[in-house]
Design a protein around this motif. Structure first.
Motif, PDB file in Angstrom:
ATOM      1  N   ARG A 192      -2.584   1.964   6.673  1.00  0.00           N
ATOM      2  CA  ARG A 192      -2.148   0.761   5.950  1.00  0.00           C
ATOM      3  C   ARG A 192      -0.909   0.987   5.095  1.00  0.00           C
ATOM      4  O   ARG A 192      -0.347   0.034   4.553  1.00  0.00           O
ATOM      5  N   ASP A 216       2.559   1.257   3.493  1.00  0.00           N
ATOM      6  CA  ASP A 216       3.899   0.708   3.695  1.00  0.00           C
ATOM      7  C   ASP A 216       4.958   1.783   3.548  1.00  0.00           C
ATOM      8  O   ASP A 216       6.099   1.609   3.968  1.00  0.00           O
ATOM      9  N   PHE A 261       0.875  -1.166   0.000  1.00  0.00           N
ATOM     10  CA  PHE A 261       0.000   0.000   0.000  1.00  0.00           C
ATOM     11  C   PHE A 261       0.916   1.221   0.000  1.00  0.00           C
ATOM     12  O   PHE A 261       1.706   1.408   0.921  1.00  0.00           O
ATOM     13  N   ASP A 289      -2.559   7.117   5.290  1.00  0.00           N
ATOM     14  CA  ASP A 289      -3.371   5.956   5.662  1.00  0.00           C
ATOM     15  C   ASP A 289      -2.563   4.999   6.553  1.00  0.00           C
ATOM     16  O   ASP A 289      -1.379   4.747   6.293  1.00  0.00           O
ATOM     17  N   ARG A 341       7.523   3.085   5.897  1.00  0.00           N
ATOM     18  CA  ARG A 341       6.712   3.370   7.083  1.00  0.00           C
ATOM     19  C   ARG A 341       7.564   3.679   8.317  1.00  0.00           C
ATOM     20  O   ARG A 341       7.241   4.561   9.101  1.00  0.00           O
TER      21      ARG A 341
END
Length: 192
Positions: free
Chosen positions: A92, A94, A2, A90, A138
């Motif tokens: 989610r 990465d 993601f 977001d 991330r």
């Protein structure tokens, strides 16, 4: 994976003297061209920061499919835009790919190659030097929340705190428009 894309377009265009995001380019605006490139990259989330000319940009640019992040502190440099935008990435994601709103010559294939890096940071290595887009995994995002100034991401890249992949890219660093001369060079590179 993601991946979040972030297009920086909050600057006040002080050196140019007018909102560079709205300069005519290929029948639309300069920011439209960059957002079209960003949309073609297949990001799972696409953010754009606005600041200096936010109201006029909202009226004239196509922001379809883009989440707008307003940066009230835009005059302090792009670090403030990044730190503001990272707060809405977001959960989610990465990682994040950073693009400049005034650099429409970046190629989507190169964006995807940078985003595929296995190191926490990645940057394009053009024939004449390093340049955008950048990749931040991330694990690095918390450090982006505290950036200050205009060259903050470069300082992070060169800090030695994280391994950095330099992704080889053909050709010179794409023109980013800061001055009237930059804009003229960009237009001169267009096909007739």
């Amino acid at each position: 994976m993601f991946v979040t894309g972030l297009v920086l377009a909050a600057g006040a265009s002080v050196r140019l003297g007018e909102a560079k995001q709205l300069l005519p380019y290929r029948g639309r605006t300069l920011l439209d061209a960059t957002l079209d490139l960003a949309r073609s990259c297949g990001f799972d989330q696409l953010l754009v920061t606005l600041g200096g000319a936010a109201e006029r940009i909202r009226e004239r640019a196509d922001l379809t499919g883009v989440q707008v992040v307003e940066n009230a502190d835009f005059s302090t440099g792009c670090g403030s835009s990044i730190s503001t935008a990272v707060r809405v990435v977001d959960a989610r994601a990465d990682g994040l790919v950073l693009l400049l709103g005034d650099q429409p010559g970046v190629r989507a294939a190169d964006v995807r190659r940078v985003a595929a890096a296995t190191t926490p940071l990645a940057v394009c290595r053009y024939a004449d030097g390093l340049g955008h887009p950048f990749w931040f995994a991330r694990a690095v995002l918390p450090q982006l929340r505290v950036l200050h100034g205009d060259k903050a991401v470069w300082k992070l890249m060169h800090s030695g705190r994280h391994p950095v992949t330099e992704v080889p890219v053909d050709g010179p660093v794409p023109i980013d428009v800061d001055t009237r001369a930059d804009y003229q060079r960009l237009l001169a590179g267009e096909a007739p």
